[in-house]
Structures are given as structure tokens and as C-alpha cells.
Scaffold this motif. Structure first.
Motif, mmCIF file in Angstrom:
data_model
loop_
_atom_site.group_PDB
_atom_site.id
_atom_site.type_symbol
_atom_site.label_atom_id
_atom_site.label_comp_id
_atom_site.label_asym_id
_atom_site.label_seq_id
_atom_site.Cartn_x
_atom_site.Cartn_y
_atom_site.Cartn_z
ATOM 1 N N ARG A 65 71.555 75.187 133.049
ATOM 2 C CA ARG A 65 70.673 74.771 131.959
ATOM 3 C C ARG A 65 69.554 75.790 131.741
ATOM 4 N N SER A 66 68.969 76.306 132.812
ATOM 5 C CA SER A 66 67.895 77.283 132.645
ATOM 6 C C SER A 66 68.434 78.574 132.035
ATOM 7 N N ARG A 67 69.642 79.005 132.425
ATOM 8 C CA ARG A 67 70.235 80.211 131.819
ATOM 9 C C ARG A 67 70.548 79.977 130.352
ATOM 10 N N THR A 68 71.077 78.813 130.022
ATOM 11 C CA THR A 68 71.432 78.503 128.640
ATOM 12 C C THR A 68 70.189 78.439 127.772
ATOM 13 N N ALA A 69 69.146 77.819 128.268
ATOM 14 C CA ALA A 69 67.904 77.720 127.493
ATOM 15 C C ALA A 69 67.303 79.104 127.278
ATOM 16 N N ALA A 70 67.354 79.966 128.298
ATOM 17 C CA ALA A 70 66.812 81.317 128.152
ATOM 18 C C ALA A 70 67.626 82.119 127.155
ATOM 19 N N THR A 71 68.938 81.966 127.173
ATOM 20 C CA THR A 71 69.792 82.688 126.229
ATOM 21 C C THR A 71 69.546 82.220 124.811
ATOM 22 N N ALA A 72 69.410 80.928 124.617
ATOM 23 C CA ALA A 72 69.184 80.393 123.280
ATOM 24 C C ALA A 72 67.846 80.845 122.722
ATOM 25 N N ALA A 73 66.859 81.014 123.598
ATOM 26 C CA ALA A 73 65.535 81.427 123.140
ATOM 27 C C ALA A 73 65.508 82.897 122.734
ATOM 28 N N THR A 74 66.394 83.737 123.291
ATOM 29 C CA THR A 74 66.374 85.163 122.988
ATOM 30 C C THR A 74 67.443 85.592 122.004
ATOM 31 N N THR A 75 68.348 84.717 121.617
ATOM 32 C CA THR A 75 69.416 85.062 120.681
ATOM 33 C C THR A 75 68.853 85.147 119.270
ATOM 34 N N PRO A 76 69.074 86.278 118.569
ATOM 35 C CA PRO A 76 68.551 86.377 117.204
ATOM 36 C C PRO A 76 69.326 85.458 116.257
ATOM 37 N N ILE A 77 68.638 84.961 115.291
ATOM 38 C CA ILE A 77 69.253 84.093 114.295
ATOM 39 C C ILE A 77 69.683 84.967 113.133
ATOM 40 N N SER A 78 70.906 84.790 112.663
ATOM 41 C CA SER A 78 71.410 85.620 111.573
ATOM 42 C C SER A 78 70.672 85.284 110.286
ATOM 43 N N PRO A 79 70.394 86.304 109.464
ATOM 44 C CA PRO A 79 69.676 86.046 108.214
ATOM 45 C C PRO A 79 70.541 85.277 107.226
ATOM 46 N N ALA A 80 69.891 84.613 106.313
ATOM 47 C CA ALA A 80 70.609 83.843 105.299
ATOM 48 C C ALA A 80 71.248 84.790 104.298
ATOM 49 N N ARG A 81 72.168 84.287 103.512
ATOM 50 C CA ARG A 81 72.794 85.104 102.471
ATOM 51 C C ARG A 81 71.748 85.571 101.492
ATOM 52 N N THR A 82 71.905 86.772 101.013
ATOM 53 C CA THR A 82 70.928 87.310 100.070
ATOM 54 C C THR A 82 71.167 86.786 98.666
ATOM 55 N N THR A 83 72.379 86.354 98.354
ATOM 56 C CA THR A 83 72.679 85.809 97.038
ATOM 57 C C THR A 83 72.437 84.319 97.054
ATOM 58 N N SER A 84 71.606 83.856 96.165
ATOM 59 C CA SER A 84 71.292 82.442 96.099
ATOM 60 C C SER A 84 72.387 81.708 95.356
ATOM 61 N N ARG A 85 72.911 80.664 95.954
ATOM 62 C CA ARG A 85 73.932 79.845 95.280
ATOM 63 C C ARG A 85 73.289 78.846 94.332
ATOM 64 N N ALA A 86 71.979 78.678 94.427
ATOM 65 C CA ALA A 86 71.297 77.728 93.557
ATOM 66 C C ALA A 86 71.118 78.294 92.156
ATOM 67 N N SER A 87 71.111 79.610 92.041
ATOM 68 C CA SER A 87 70.899 80.233 90.738
ATOM 69 C C SER A 87 72.198 80.216 89.947
ATOM 70 N N PRO A 88 72.182 79.672 88.736
ATOM 71 C CA PRO A 88 73.417 79.646 87.951
ATOM 72 C C PRO A 88 73.876 81.043 87.563
ATOM 73 N N THR A 89 72.953 81.968 87.415
ATOM 74 C CA THR A 89 73.330 83.328 87.037
ATOM 75 C C THR A 89 74.094 84.006 88.159
ATOM 76 N N SER A 90 73.553 83.919 89.388
ATOM 77 C CA SER A 90 74.221 84.586 90.497
ATOM 78 C C SER A 90 75.553 83.924 90.820
ATOM 79 N N ALA A 91 75.662 82.637 90.595
ATOM 80 C CA ALA A 91 76.917 81.950 90.873
ATOM 81 C C ALA A 91 78.003 82.408 89.913
#
Length: 168
Positions: free
Chosen positions: A117-143
Motif C-alpha cells: 500500500r505504501s509503494r502504491t500510494a507513493a507511485t500514484a502520487a508521482t505518476t504524471p497525469i496525461s493532459p486533456a485533448r487539445t480539441t474541444s468536443r463541446a465546440s460545434p465548429t471543432s466537432a
């Protein structure tokens, strides 16, 4: 033999419950199987203490309607009205939670689990989070202008919308 005894016990409890006035008096029949104060000591019989009112209400309803089948409970819940079910579930929600067992488990196994558990918690705290998509799906133009199925830089128009995504 066991089925006969449990059915007789259930019928006796129903008869007792029908004459009792308060939910606490009627719940005494429940404590015969589910243990004093709703803490079960019997194997395969759940403790009632610590259950929430909505959960208890759903379970009692399912026993009454035979959507959940266990003969003694089906017999106990058969004569209950909707108001009785609500009253019992509210009463069950007031029962104290059972105390956890004193046995803490195998010490070596628990130590391995703590290390993992301590190893897993340490790994989760240091793992980078992937960035979100740069294209917005909410925009009707980009869709409309960007399609994941087509080549980049291809505009989707009314003429090309019905074309297959592969070259013809």
C-alpha cells in the motif's frame, strides 16, 4: 427437519409480531436469528447493526416480494405493510455497528499489505497525469472540422459526411 424448525420459528415470530405494538417489540423476533442488538453470532446470518435505512428497506421489500429468497425471511416479511417496512428499516438504521473481530489476521501478510500500500500510494502520487485533448468536443465548429476517423486537415462537409472513412 431444519426447514420445518425454521418455518415453525418464523410462524411463531410472525404471530408474536402481529400482537406487538411497537417496532422495538416486533423486532425482538429478528434478534432471535440476527443476534442481540442486531449483531449476529451465527454463521451466514448477517448483522443488522450498521445498515442504512434505505438498504434495509430494499432488502425487506425484496424478501416480502420473494425477489430475494430465504424461506424464514420470506415468511417473516410476508405480512408486513409498506409502513411496517419503513418502520423496521428506520429502526434497523439506529442499531449500533458490530465491533470488528479482535483477530487482526496473519502478521506477515498484514506487513506485506502495508508495504504494498505504501509503494502504491507513493507511485500514484508521482505518476504524471496525461493532459486533456487539445480539441474541444463541446465546440460545434471543432466537432465538424476535425474527425478522428479521417486524415488530419480534412474538413467534414455535407458532401463528404456520408462518405466511408477509407479511400475509395
Amino acid at each position: 427437519m431444519y426447514k420445518t424448525i425454521t418455518t415453525a420459528l418464523a410462524l411463531a415470530c410472525i404471530a408474536f409480531s402481529a400482537n406487538a405494538e411497537t417496532i422495538q417489540e416486533r423486532a425482538a423476533a429478528c434478534f432471535a436469528c440476527h443476534g442481540e442488538h442486531g449483531t449476529s453470532e451465527t454463521e451466514n446470518t448477517p448483522s443488522l447493526g450498521g445498515q442504512t435505512a434505505p438498504y434495509a428497506l430494499i432488502q425487506l421489500f425484496m424478501f416480502r416480494e420473494k425477489l430475494r429468497v430465504f424461506e424464514p425471511m420470506n415468511e417473516m416479511a410476508k405480512p408486513l405493510t409498506d409502513d411496517d417496512l419503513r418502520g423496521f428499516s428506520d429502526f434497523i438504521a439506529t442499531l449500533p455497528k458490530p465491533t470488528p473481530p479482535a483477530d487482526t489476521g496473519d502478521p506477515a501478510r498484514m506487513a506485506r499489505a502495508r508495504r504494498w500500500r505504501s509503494r502504491t500510494a507513493a507511485t500514484a502520487a508521482t505518476t504524471p497525469i496525461s493532459p486533456a485533448r487539445t480539441t474541444s468536443r463541446a465546440s460545434p465548429t471543432s466537432a465538424r472540422t476535425t474527425s478522428p476517423r479521417r486524415w488530419p486537415n480534412t474538413r467534414t462537409t455535407a458532401a463528404t459526411a456520408m462518405m466511408p472513412p477509407w479511400p475509395t
